[in-house]
Design an enzyme around this catalytic site. Structure first.
Site, PDB file in Angstrom:
ATOM      1  N   GLU A  42      12.584 -30.534  -2.949  1.00  0.00           N
ATOM      2  CA  GLU A  42      11.748 -31.402  -3.315  1.00  0.00           C
ATOM      3  C   GLU A  42      12.388 -32.915  -3.189  1.00  0.00           C
ATOM      4  OE1 GLU A  42      11.421 -33.897  -7.475  1.00  0.00           O
ATOM      5  OE2 GLU A  42      11.774 -31.757  -7.851  1.00  0.00           O
ATOM      6  N   ARG A  46      11.452 -41.808  -3.652  1.00  0.00           N
ATOM      7  CA  ARG A  46      12.492 -42.920  -4.185  1.00  0.00           C
ATOM      8  C   ARG A  46      13.033 -43.903  -3.294  1.00  0.00           C
ATOM      9  NH1 ARG A  46      15.983 -39.605  -9.011  1.00  0.00           N
ATOM     10  NH2 ARG A  46      14.106 -38.821 -10.166  1.00  0.00           N
ATOM     11  N   THR A  70       8.664 -37.087  -7.882  1.00  0.00           N
ATOM     12  CA  THR A  70       8.722 -38.458  -8.174  1.00  0.00           C
ATOM     13  C   THR A  70       7.367 -39.242  -7.968  1.00  0.00           C
ATOM     14  OG1 THR A  70      10.841 -38.804  -7.506  1.00  0.00           O
ATOM     15  CG2 THR A  70       9.959 -40.890  -8.512  1.00  0.00           C
ATOM     16  N   LYS A 130       7.409 -29.089 -15.516  1.00  0.00           N
ATOM     17  CA  LYS A 130       8.667 -29.728 -15.032  1.00  0.00           C
ATOM     18  C   LYS A 130       9.264 -30.040 -16.595  1.00  0.00           C
ATOM     19  CE  LYS A 130      11.279 -33.414 -12.807  1.00  0.00           C
ATOM     20  NZ  LYS A 130      11.044 -34.530 -11.767  1.00  0.00           N
TER      21      LYS A 130
END
Length: 208
Positions: A42, A46, A70, A130
């Site tokens: 993943e 960011r 994200t 998640k």
């Protein structure tokens, strides 16, 4: 690339969660994970280079299941899909973001932290999600409590999980895998110690 028609939660016991600082480090890092037995990653949005890193890994490490994490806006969902993501991960999920991720046609894990958010994901037709931030929102105890009233939901808990605590999560019936950052420590990435990352990946791949 591994088939994403199978459950994202069954690709590996741990999904390495990675924020890369340079495009150059992304490909050897992904290769080290695969060599260690974790054919999944993943890459989080960011850092400024994240989408370029996704493109590089998609082109050069096709055997890895390439997640983009994200994802917080509909535009990011579209950008990640265009960059070559094979699945998406979000820290939370508004109705608009859920719709956008569904619209990409890619598998995805929407972020949840409460029972109401879990129910909202289920209403949208999503049963795999998640739990984030896992430790801060109740961790193992929360997931155990959710399992009886909401048995249809399965989780990838992420946030604060370590190699020591991962087995406690993986033992739960509603957990398929966990997300973790410990497999790709920043100092190992910066020094190009891919052998260390491969070893950490192998240890994580053996967790059950």
């Amino acid at each position: 690339m591994p088939s994403t028609s199978e459950s994202l939660l069954d690709l590996a016991p741990v999904i390495p969660v990675v924020a890369v600082e340079t495009v150059a480090e992304a490909v050897p890092l992904a290769r080290a994970l695969v060599a260690g037995g974790l054919p999944v990653i993943e890459l989080t949005l960011r850092t400024p280079v994240a989408l370029d890193a996704v493109r590089a890994v998609a082109a050069e490490v096709p055997e890895i299941a390439l997640g983009v994490g994200t994802v917080t806006t509909p535009a990011q969902a579209e950008q990640a899909a265009e960059a070559g993501a094979s699945f998406l991960v979000s820290p939370g999920a508004t109705p608009g973001l859920l719709a956008a991720m569904l619209g990409t046609g890619l598998p995805f894990l929407p972020g949840t932290a409460t029972v109401s958010e879990v129910l909202a994901a289920l209403e949208a037709g999503v049963s795999e999600m998640k739990l984030f931030p896992a430790e801060a929102s109740g961790g193992v105890a929360l997931l155990r409590a959710i399992s009886a009233p909401v048995p249809a939901a399965r989780f990838c808990p992420t946030g604060g999980i370590t190699v020591a605590s991962a087995p406690d999560y993986l033992a739960l019936p509603n957990v398929g895998c966990v997300g973790g950052t410990w497999i790709t420590p920043r100092d190992a990435v910066e020094s190009g110690d891919w052998g260390r990352i491969e070893k950490l990946a192998a240890e994580a791949a053996a967790l059950r």
